[in-house]
Design a protein around this motif. Structure first.
Motif, PDB file in Angstrom:
ATOM      1  N   TYR A  45       0.833  -1.203   0.000  1.00  0.00           N
ATOM      2  CA  TYR A  45       0.000   0.000   0.000  1.00  0.00           C
ATOM      3  C   TYR A  45       0.868   1.254   0.000  1.00  0.00           C
ATOM      4  N   ALA A  46       1.853   1.291   0.886  1.00  0.00           N
ATOM      5  CA  ALA A  46       2.718   2.468   0.978  1.00  0.00           C
ATOM      6  C   ALA A  46       3.520   2.666  -0.313  1.00  0.00           C
ATOM      7  N   THR A  47       3.973   1.591  -0.913  1.00  0.00           N
ATOM      8  CA  THR A  47       4.707   1.700  -2.176  1.00  0.00           C
ATOM      9  C   THR A  47       3.805   2.233  -3.279  1.00  0.00           C
ATOM     10  N   ALA A  48       2.569   1.799  -3.278  1.00  0.00           N
ATOM     11  CA  ALA A  48       1.635   2.267  -4.304  1.00  0.00           C
ATOM     12  C   ALA A  48       1.349   3.763  -4.170  1.00  0.00           C
ATOM     13  N   ILE A  49       1.185   4.264  -2.944  1.00  0.00           N
ATOM     14  CA  ILE A  49       0.859   5.692  -2.825  1.00  0.00           C
ATOM     15  C   ILE A  49       2.089   6.580  -2.931  1.00  0.00           C
ATOM     16  N   THR A  50       3.270   6.071  -2.546  1.00  0.00           N
ATOM     17  CA  THR A  50       4.467   6.916  -2.616  1.00  0.00           C
ATOM     18  C   THR A  50       5.174   6.807  -3.962  1.00  0.00           C
ATOM     19  N   CYS A  51       4.957   5.702  -4.664  1.00  0.00           N
ATOM     20  CA  CYS A  51       5.675   5.406  -5.907  1.00  0.00           C
ATOM     21  C   CYS A  51       7.184   5.347  -5.670  1.00  0.00           C
ATOM     22  N   ASP A  52       7.564   4.991  -4.473  1.00  0.00           N
ATOM     23  CA  ASP A  52       8.972   4.915  -4.092  1.00  0.00           C
ATOM     24  C   ASP A  52       9.114   3.835  -3.027  1.00  0.00           C
ATOM     25  N   LYS A  53       9.734   2.720  -3.402  1.00  0.00           N
ATOM     26  CA  LYS A  53       9.863   1.565  -2.502  1.00  0.00           C
ATOM     27  C   LYS A  53      10.584   1.938  -1.201  1.00  0.00           C
ATOM     28  N   HIS A  54      11.631   2.721  -1.307  1.00  0.00           N
ATOM     29  CA  HIS A  54      12.426   3.054  -0.124  1.00  0.00           C
ATOM     30  C   HIS A  54      11.685   4.013   0.808  1.00  0.00           C
ATOM     31  N   LEU A  55      11.017   4.994   0.237  1.00  0.00           N
ATOM     32  CA  LEU A  55      10.207   5.902   1.053  1.00  0.00           C
ATOM     33  C   LEU A  55       9.085   5.128   1.733  1.00  0.00           C
ATOM     34  N   ALA A  56       8.472   4.206   1.005  1.00  0.00           N
ATOM     35  CA  ALA A  56       7.400   3.389   1.578  1.00  0.00           C
ATOM     36  C   ALA A  56       7.905   2.592   2.777  1.00  0.00           C
ATOM     37  N   GLN A  57       9.091   2.021   2.648  1.00  0.00           N
ATOM     38  CA  GLN A  57       9.670   1.265   3.766  1.00  0.00           C
ATOM     39  C   GLN A  57       9.903   2.177   4.965  1.00  0.00           C
ATOM     40  N   ASP A  58      10.407   3.383   4.718  1.00  0.00           N
ATOM     41  CA  ASP A  58      10.640   4.337   5.808  1.00  0.00           C
ATOM     42  C   ASP A  58       9.338   4.713   6.501  1.00  0.00           C
ATOM     43  N   ILE A  59       8.313   5.002   5.714  1.00  0.00           N
ATOM     44  CA  ILE A  59       7.027   5.406   6.282  1.00  0.00           C
ATOM     45  C   ILE A  59       6.425   4.278   7.104  1.00  0.00           C
ATOM     46  N   VAL A  60       6.409   3.065   6.553  1.00  0.00           N
ATOM     47  CA  VAL A  60       5.832   1.930   7.283  1.00  0.00           C
ATOM     48  C   VAL A  60       6.623   1.668   8.560  1.00  0.00           C
ATOM     49  N   GLN A  61       7.931   1.759   8.492  1.00  0.00           N
ATOM     50  CA  GLN A  61       8.747   1.546   9.684  1.00  0.00           C
ATOM     51  C   GLN A  61       8.422   2.591  10.752  1.00  0.00           C
ATOM     52  N   ASP A  62       8.355   3.864  10.369  1.00  0.00           N
ATOM     53  CA  ASP A  62       8.020   4.915  11.333  1.00  0.00           C
ATOM     54  C   ASP A  62       6.646   4.683  11.953  1.00  0.00           C
ATOM     55  N   VAL A  63       5.686   4.312  11.127  1.00  0.00           N
ATOM     56  CA  VAL A  63       4.320   4.090  11.615  1.00  0.00           C
ATOM     57  C   VAL A  63       4.290   2.903  12.573  1.00  0.00           C
ATOM     58  N   LEU A  64       4.969   1.816  12.218  1.00  0.00           N
ATOM     59  CA  LEU A  64       4.947   0.633  13.085  1.00  0.00           C
ATOM     60  C   LEU A  64       5.647   0.890  14.417  1.00  0.00           C
ATOM     61  N   VAL A  65       6.671   1.720  14.411  1.00  0.00           N
ATOM     62  CA  VAL A  65       7.326   2.087  15.679  1.00  0.00           C
ATOM     63  C   VAL A  65       6.351   2.867  16.554  1.00  0.00           C
ATOM     64  N   ARG A  66       5.638   3.826  15.952  1.00  0.00           N
ATOM     65  CA  ARG A  66       4.652   4.584  16.723  1.00  0.00           C
ATOM     66  C   ARG A  66       3.491   3.698  17.168  1.00  0.00           C
ATOM     67  N   ALA A  67       3.063   2.788  16.300  1.00  0.00           N
ATOM     68  CA  ALA A  67       1.946   1.900  16.640  1.00  0.00           C
ATOM     69  C   ALA A  67       2.334   0.955  17.773  1.00  0.00           C
ATOM     70  N   ARG A  68       3.579   0.534  17.828  1.00  0.00           N
ATOM     71  CA  ARG A  68       4.048  -0.374  18.889  1.00  0.00           C
ATOM     72  C   ARG A  68       3.847   0.249  20.261  1.00  0.00           C
TER      73      ARG A  68
ATOM     74  N   GLY B 228      -1.623  -1.201  22.855  1.00  0.00           N
ATOM     75  CA  GLY B 228      -2.700  -1.559  23.770  1.00  0.00           C
ATOM     76  C   GLY B 228      -4.029  -0.979  23.308  1.00  0.00           C
ATOM     77  N   ARG B 229      -4.009   0.266  22.874  1.00  0.00           N
ATOM     78  CA  ARG B 229      -5.219   0.932  22.393  1.00  0.00           C
ATOM     79  C   ARG B 229      -5.556   0.501  20.959  1.00  0.00           C
ATOM     80  N   ILE B 230      -4.552   0.447  20.086  1.00  0.00           N
ATOM     81  CA  ILE B 230      -4.790   0.102  18.683  1.00  0.00           C
ATOM     82  C   ILE B 230      -5.239  -1.354  18.549  1.00  0.00           C
ATOM     83  N   GLY B 231      -4.600  -2.250  19.268  1.00  0.00           N
ATOM     84  CA  GLY B 231      -4.936  -3.666  19.191  1.00  0.00           C
ATOM     85  C   GLY B 231      -6.335  -3.976  19.680  1.00  0.00           C
ATOM     86  N   ALA B 232      -6.883  -3.126  20.543  1.00  0.00           N
ATOM     87  CA  ALA B 232      -8.230  -3.346  21.071  1.00  0.00           C
ATOM     88  C   ALA B 232      -9.316  -2.884  20.101  1.00  0.00           C
ATOM     89  N   MET B 233      -8.941  -2.214  19.040  1.00  0.00           N
ATOM     90  CA  MET B 233      -9.921  -1.730  18.066  1.00  0.00           C
ATOM     91  C   MET B 233     -10.493  -2.888  17.262  1.00  0.00           C
TER      92      MET B 233
END
Length: 167
Positions: free
Chosen positions: A19-42, A46-51
């Motif tokens: 998904y991130a690669t499709a919207i960014t059109c850049d594989k490396h940027l997509a990896q950076d964005i997903v990594q940043d998001v997953l770090v914040r989500a971690r 507790g709150r996100i997993g309960a959704m």
């Protein structure tokens, strides 16, 4: 809590990266964005997993991070010419036809404004409804339809053959 997060990442990482690669059109940027998001989500798991649908929430985080990426990180980017990048890492030709078609579509999508690009990717890559897209982008369904219509019109106007796009 940790097991739920680890299971979520194992199950959804590939889909988030696509998904991130499709919207960014850049594989490396997509990896950076997903990594940043997953770090914040971690840290908030507790709150996100309960959704009811944690994937949708994390996907929205990816979308929001992408939409604000240029504004937040523009000062840190060092631009370089294509020639300089090719000297450092020459382009490797992709001989497979389906890859050429995918790259051509990605190039056409890359010219769209960010919200239109996100709407197109959510609609045609993620198969989201206009209501779901409106929730992710934070706008009305009418605005989503407008983004989709304008994006499709731009794609039609800029339609070229894969060989012309890849030159």
């Amino acid at each position: 809590m940790r097991d739920g997060y680890d299971r979520f990442v194992a199950d959804r990482l590939d889909r988030l990266l696509r998904y991130a690669t499709a919207i960014t059109c850049d594989k490396h940027l997509a990896q950076d964005i997903v990594q940043d998001v997953l770090v914040r989500a971690r840290s908030r798991w507790g709150r996100i997993g309960a959704m009811d649908a944690p994937y949708l929430y994390v996907r929205r985080m990816v979308t929001n991070d992408y939409l604000s990426w240029r504004r937040l990180r523009a000062r840190r980017d060092v631009t370089s010419t294509h020639a300089a990048l090719e000297v450092l890492s020459p382009a490797v030709p992709d001989h497979a036809e389906r890859h050429a078609e995918r790259d051509a579509m990605r190039a056409r999508i890359a010219v769209l404004p960010r919200k239109q690009r996100a709407a197109i990717v959510l609609r045609y890559y993620e198969d989201a409804t206009t209501a779901e897209i409106g929730q992710v982008l934070g706008c009305s369904e009418g605005t989503v339809r407008s983004h989709l219509s304008r994006a499709l019109q731009t794609l039609r106007v800029n339609e070229t053959s894969p060989s012309e796009v890849l030159r």
